[in-house]
Design an enzyme around this catalytic site. Structure first.
Site: not given
Lengths: 493, 435
Positions: B4, B387
Site C-alpha cells: 500500500h 480511470c
C-alpha cells in the site's frame, strides 16, 4: 504424368467428381513437394560459419540460439569471426530424449564440420605441430548470461602443448592455456569443485610469495598442472582425457547438460523462459588476446549506453583473455587508447561497430579479441541501456533515418520512462550509499527523519548537524525489515 | 511492489524506499541504526526511490528534463496513439503536474478528497451529523465556495480540455473519527471529570458514528447511494461545479465539465442523479446567464452496471470503467483484505498476475468487452474511458486500445508512460498479445 491422369479421370467420371479428383491430385502433389523441401532425407543438426559464409542466419535464433545466430549473421555480413559451427537446439532435445547421449549420426556430422574448420584455419585438431584449439559455448534463444557452461582451449594435451610452444614461441602462454583448460574442464565437465583448483594456485603463489596469477612462472604452471591432474583423479577416479576428440565430446555434452543445471532452471523460472527450448552449442576456433603486446581483448558498445551519445565506446586490455577484463584485477583502458596503440586495428574495429549497428538497427554490445594485430569479433547482441540513453538513441536513430518513427517509439519500455519523470540525484554529486532497500516509488528527495506521521516540524531541532555517527553497541532487538517513509524538510512542499 | 505504501507513494509522485533490511529502527529511542551510523529524529536523509538507495545528509537533486529529446520522443508517440491520456487530479496542483506531463484532460476528480483538508473536515462532519435538513443545508452552504474554488482551479488549468468530476463516493463514516478512538476519548473526559456538555457532545458523535457503522463498507452506503439518500449533497456539488464553470466561461475561457455518477448498478440510480445534475445545472446557468456545454455520465464499476450497459448507455453521455472496484467485485475479494492471501496466490501461481496491477482479461476484461459492445450497440459514439491504477499499466493499456476505448486516465506521474504505451499499442508492439 499428372495431366495424363487428369485426362483419364475426366473421361471415365462425371464433371463433378472429375473436379474433385483434380483437387485431390493437386493437393497430393503439393504435399509431396512440401515434404521434399521441408524434410530432407537427412536432417541438419550442425550449421557452419567461417571463411566469409555461414549456413545459418540471424533470424534462426530459435534453432541456433542467440549467440549462434549472431555469429552466423556477422560472418555473412563480412565481419571477421573465428570459424566454427553451431550444434542446434534440436540436437539438444534429442540429447535429452536419448538418455543424455547425442545420436551417433550427429556426432559424425560434428566431426565432418570440424574437418571443414581445419581446412579453413590450416591448423589441425590434435596436431603435434600446429594444433587447432577450440572453444565450446552455450547459447539459447534467450540470453541467460553466465547461467550455462563454457570450456576454452580444448585440444591441448601433453603432446599438442609442445606444438603450441613451438608455434607461438611462448612457453608461458602455452602452459597457462593448458592450465586454464584443465581447470575449466575439471570443474565444468568433470564436476570437481572450483575452489579446489583455486586453492592449489593460491598455495603455489603463497609459496613463491607472488600476488598475481600473471607472475606464475613456467615452472609454477607445470607444478600446478600436475597437481590439477592429481586432484581430478582423486576426486573423480578418472584421468583428465588426453584425447582431443574425447575432450570435445565431453565438453559438448556438458554444455547440453548445463541447460538443466539448478542455476539455469531458476533463472528461467525468474524470467519466464520455457524449459523445453534447449540450448545450442557453439564450437569455434580459439583466438587469443594474451599472445603478447600486439594482442588484446575488450568489449564495446556502438553508442554510450548510459548517456546514449553517439560515440565509440568501449574498453580493452592488452595481452589479456576475456576473463581478465571481467574479473577486474587489471583496469581496462578506454577504447581511445587503442587508436594510439594499434591505429589500423582501431579503425577496423570502428568500421565494424558502425556496420553492426547499421545492420541490426539498434545499439550493439560486442566482444572482440585482437590476436597479434588481427581483429576478431566474438559476439554481438542488443545492448542494455539506461532510460535516458534509450530515449536519446531512439530519437537520434530516427533522425539518422536508421529507423522510422513508428519503430523508434517501440525502442523504449514505457515503464522505463518512470526514471525520467522525477527529481533525480545530481550526477555530479558525490554520494555515499549507506543502505539499499526496494525501489518502491521513483524519484530522489531529502527529508527529515521523523518517528511518527504528522509530526509538527517546529518541534524538531534543525540546527544540529544533519547526522552524526559513532560506534555504538547495536541492541539485539531489531525488526526484520522496516520501511522508510519520505518526509519533507521544513519549508519544503 | 504492490504494498500500500508503494502504491500511495507512486500515486502521489513521492519517492519511496521500502523493505530496507539494513536499517534497524528503534521506535522508542527515536532513531535508526544503519552500518555504524545512528540517525536520529530530525536528521536529514536522502532517498533515491528509483534505485532503493539511502544516503545520509542532503544530496543535491536535479529537476527532470521534460523538453529536448524526451519532449520530441513523446511527441512522436502521440502521433500514433489512438487513446487519449488524461490524469486523475483532485486539486489544482495535481492538474498542473498533469498538464506538464501532457495530460489531455482530467479523467477523474475525486471531490471527496477536497473534503479531507484540515480546515474543511469539521464542516463536513457538521454536515454529516446534522440532525435536520436545515442544519445540513447550513454546513453544505459553507462547503460550496470551497469546492467552487477548487473547480475553478481545475477548469482554468485544463484550458478547455474535459474535466470529469465524480460526485461523492466514499461512505460517510470515512469522514468521521474512529469508533474506538471516540470510546477512549469519552473515557478520558469522564476520568478527568470534564464538563457535562463536552462529554455529551462526544457521546452524540459516538452514537452517530455507531449508526453509520457498516459491516461491509465497500458494499454499503457509498457511491451514488449517498447522493440518492442525501440529494442535497449532490445538489451542492453540482452547484459548485456549475458556478465554477460559469465563472470561468464568463472570463472567455473554454470549459468542458463532465459530471460522473459513481457506483451505478441500476439505470434508475443513474436517472435519479442525472435529474438532479440537469436541474441544478439549468438553475445555475440561468442565474449566471451563460450556457456551458456539459456531459453527464457514469462509472462502470459494478458487475450489474456492466451487464446492463446497454440500458444505462441510453441515458448516459459517457462511461468510465472503474476497474479497481470492478476487479474487487468480480473476484469477490475486497482490496483492503486480500493482502492476506493475494501474495500467497501469486507465489503459488494460483494467480499469474496481481489483478489490481494488470486487468484480469478472462474475467474482468470479458465483462468490460461485453459492456462496451452492449453500450456501443445502442450508442455507437458513446465516449468510454477508464480511470484507476490499471490505466497506468502498459499491458492493461494495450487491452483498452483493443477494446476501442476513447481515453485512459491515470495518476499524473504516469501520464507519459501511458502516452507511450498507448502509442505502442497502436503500432502493434506485440509484447502483450500473448497474455
Amino acid at each position: 504424368m499428372v495431366s495424363r491422369k487428369k485426362k483419364r479421370t475426366t473421361k471415365t467420371a462425371g464433371k463433378k467428381s472429375a473436379k474433385k479428383a483434380k483437387k485431390k491430385q493437386t493437393s497430393k502433389v503439393k504435399l509431396a513437394k512440401v515434404k521434399k523441401t521441408k524434410a530432407p532425407p537427412k536432417r541438419k543438426y550442425v550449421y557452419f560459419f567461417g571463411g566469409g559464409k555461414a549456413e545459418g542466419k540471424g533470424k534462426m535464433n530459435e534453432l541456433l540460439g542467440g549467440k549462434g545466430a549472431g555469429l552466423a549473421e556477422m560472418t555473412n555480413a563480412g565481419v571477421p569471426v573465428p570459424p566454427g559451427f553451431t550444434i542446434t537446439t534440436e540436437a539438444c532435445s534429442l540429447f535429452y530424449k536419448n538418455n543424455l547421449q547425442l545420436p551417433k549420426a550427429i556426432d559424425q556430422e560434428m566431426f565432418q564440420y570440424l574437418a571443414k574448420m581445419e581446412r579453413i584455419t590450416g591448423a589441425k585438431f590434435g596436431d603435434l605441430k600446429d594444433p587447432l584449439l577450440l572453444s565450446v559455448r552455450s547459447g539459447s534463444k534467450f540470453s541467460m548470461p553466465g547461467m550455462m557452461d563454457t570450456v576454452l582451449n580444448l585440444g591441448l594435451n601433453e603432446e599438442t602443448l609442445k606444438g603450441l610452444v613451438g608455434k607461438t614461441k611462448d612457453e608461458r602462454f602455452a602452459y597457462d592455456s593448458y592450465r586454464r583448460l584443465i581447470q575449466m574442464f575439471g570443474s565444468v565437465v568433470m564436476g570437481v569443485d572450483k575452489e579446489a583448483f583455486e586453492k592449489i594456485i593460491t598455495r603455489r603463489k603463497e609459496r613463491e610469495r607472488i600476488k598475481l596469477d600473471a607472475a606464475l612462472s613456467v615452472e609454477d604452471l607445470r607444478n600446478i598442472i600436475a597437481k590439477f591432474k592429481e586432484l581430478i583423479k582423486r576426486k573423480t577416479g578418472e584421468y583428465f582425457p588426453g584425447d582431443p576428440r574425447e575432450q570435445l565430446r565431453m565438453a559438448r555434452d556438458a554444455v547440453f547438460k548445463s541447460w538443466n543445471n539448478p542455476r539455469a532452471i531458476s533463472y528461467r523460472r525468474m524470467h519466464r523462459i520455457p524449459g523445453d527450448l534447449g540450448t545450442a552449442v557453439n564450437i569455434q576456433a580459439m583466438v587469443f588476446g594474451n599472445m603478447g603486446e600486439s594482442s588484446a581483448t575488450g568489449v564495446g558498445f556502438t553508442r554510450n549506453p548510459s548517456t546514449g551519445a553517439k560515440e565509440f565506446y568501449g574498453e580493452y586490455l592488452t595481452n589479456a583473455q576475456g576473463e581478465d577484463v571481467v574479473s577486474g584485477v587489471r583496469t581496462p583502458k578506454h577504447i581511445s587508447e587503442l587508436e594510439k596503440e594499434m591505429p589500423k586495428v582501431y579503425r577496423r574495429l570502428k568500421r565494424i561497430a558502425e556496420k553492426l549497428e547499421k545492420h541490426y538497427r539498434d545499439l550493439q554490445d560486442y566482444e572482440f579479441t585482437i590476436q597479434q594485430d588481427k581483429l576478431y569479433m566474438l559476439q554481438t547482441r542488443t545492448g542494455k541501456r539506461t532510460a535516458h540513453a534509450a530515449v536519446r538513441i531512439a530519437v537520434e536513430m530516427a533522425k539518422e533515418r536508421l529507423l522510422p518513427r513508428k519503430e523508434a517509439i517501440t525502442r523504449v519500455e514505457p515503464e522505463q520512462l518512470n526514471q525520467l519523470l522525477h527529481r533525480m540525484i545530481d550526477p555530479s554529486a558525490s554520494v555515499e550509499v549507506v543502505a539499499k532497500g526496494l525501489a518502491a516509488s521513483p524519484g530522489a528527495a531529502s527529508g527529515m527523519v521523523v518517528s511518527r506521521p504528522m509530526m509538527p516540524f517546529a518541534t524538531l531541532k534543525t540546527a544540529r548537524p544533519s547526522f552524526w555517527s559513532g560506534r555504538r553497541p547495536i541492541p539485539t532487538i531489531s525488526r526484520e525489515s522496516t520501511s522508510l517513509r519520505e518526509s519533507s524538510p521544513p519549508g519544503g512542499e | 511492489m504492490t504494498s500500500h505504501a508503494a502504491v500511495v507513494a507512486r500515486g502521489m509522485g513521492k519517492s519511496c524506499v521500502a523493505g530496507c533490511e539494513a536499517i534497524k529502527v528503534f521506535e522508542h529511542q527515536k532513531h535508526f541504526i544503519v552500518k555504524d551510523h545512528v540517525v536520529r529524529e530530525g536528521d536529514i536523509v536522502t532517498l533515491n526511490g528509483s534505485t532503493g538507495e539511502v544516503m545520509l545528509g542532503e544530496v543535491p537533486t536535479i529537476e527532470p528534463e521534460l523538453t529536448g529529446e524526451f519532449g520530441e520522443f513523446i511527441g512522436w508517440a502521440d502521433e500514433f496513439a489512438k487513446l487519449k491520456v488524461r490524469a486523475n487530479a483532485d486539486m489544482g496542483k495535481d492538474a498542473i503536474v498533469a498538464r506538464r506531463f501532457g495530460a489531455e484532460g482530467i479523467g477523474l476528480c475525486r471531490t471527496e478528497h477536497m473534503f479531507f483538508a484540515e480546515e474543511r473536515l469539521p464542516i463536513v462532519q457538521k454536515m454529516i451529523l446534522a440532525e435536520d435538513e436545515q442544519k445540513r443545508a447550513e454546513a453544505l452552504h459553507k462547503l460550496l465556495p470551497l469546492q467552487k474554488k477548487d473547480f475553478i482551479e481545475l477548469f482554468e488549468e485544463m484550458r478547455g480540455h474535459p474535466v470529469t468530476i465524480r460526485t461523492i463516493d466514499p461512505p460517510l463514516h470515512e469522514f468521521l473519527p474512529n469508533l474506538e478512538d471516540l470510546m477512549v476519548e469519552i473515557a478520558i473526559l469522564r476520568a478527568k471529570k470534564e464538563s457535562f456538555e463536552e462529554i455529551e457532545a462526544k457521546g452524540a458523535l459516538f452514537n452517530r458514528v455507531k449508526e453509520l457503522h457498516e459491516f461491509n463498507p465497500m458494499l454499503g452506503q457509498r457511491g451514488c447511494r449517498v447522493g440518492i439518500m442525501y440529494p442535497e449533497i449532490t445538489e451542492m456539488q453540482v452547484r459548485a461545479i456549475f458556478e465554477a464553470a460559469c465563472a470561468v466561461a464568463k472570463t472567455g475561457k473554454p470549459v468542458m465539465p463532465e459530471i460522473m455518477i459513481p457506483l451505478v448498478g441500476h439505470v434508475n440510480e443513474f436517472r435519479h442523479q442525472k435529474e438532479i445534475v440537469n436541474r441544478v445545472a439549468e438553475e445555475v446557468m440561468q442565474e449566471r446567464k451563460i450556457q456551458v456545454r456539459y456531459l453527464v455520465g457514469t462509472m462502470i464499476e459494478i458487475p450489474r452496471g456492466a451487464l446492463t450497459a446497454g440500458e444505462i448507455a441510453l441515458e448516459a453521455d459517457f462511461f468510465s470503467f472503474g476497474t479497481n472496484d470492478l476487479t474487487q467485485m468480480v473476484f469477490g475479494f475486497s482490496r483492503d483484505d486480500c493482502g492476506k492471501f493475494l501474495n500467497y496466490y501469486l507465489d503459488k501461481g494460483i494467480l499469474a498476475k496481481d489483478p489490481y496491477t494488470s486487468i484480469d482479461l478472462p474475467g474482468v476484461g470479458q465483462l468490460m468487452r461485453m459492456a462496451v459492445e452492449k453500450a456501443r450497440a445502442v450508442k455507437p459514439n458513446l465516449k468510454i474511458g477508464i480511470c484507476g491504477e490499471h490505466a497506468g499499466d502498459p499491458a492493461s493499456i494495450y487491452f483498452c486500445h483493443q477494446l476501442g476505448l476513447d481515453y485512459i486516465s491515470c495518476s499524473p506521474f504516469r501520464v507519459p508512460i501511458a502516452r507511450l504505451a498507448a502509442a505502442q499499442a497502436a503500432v502493434g508492439k506485440s509484447e502483450y498479445t500473448s497474455m
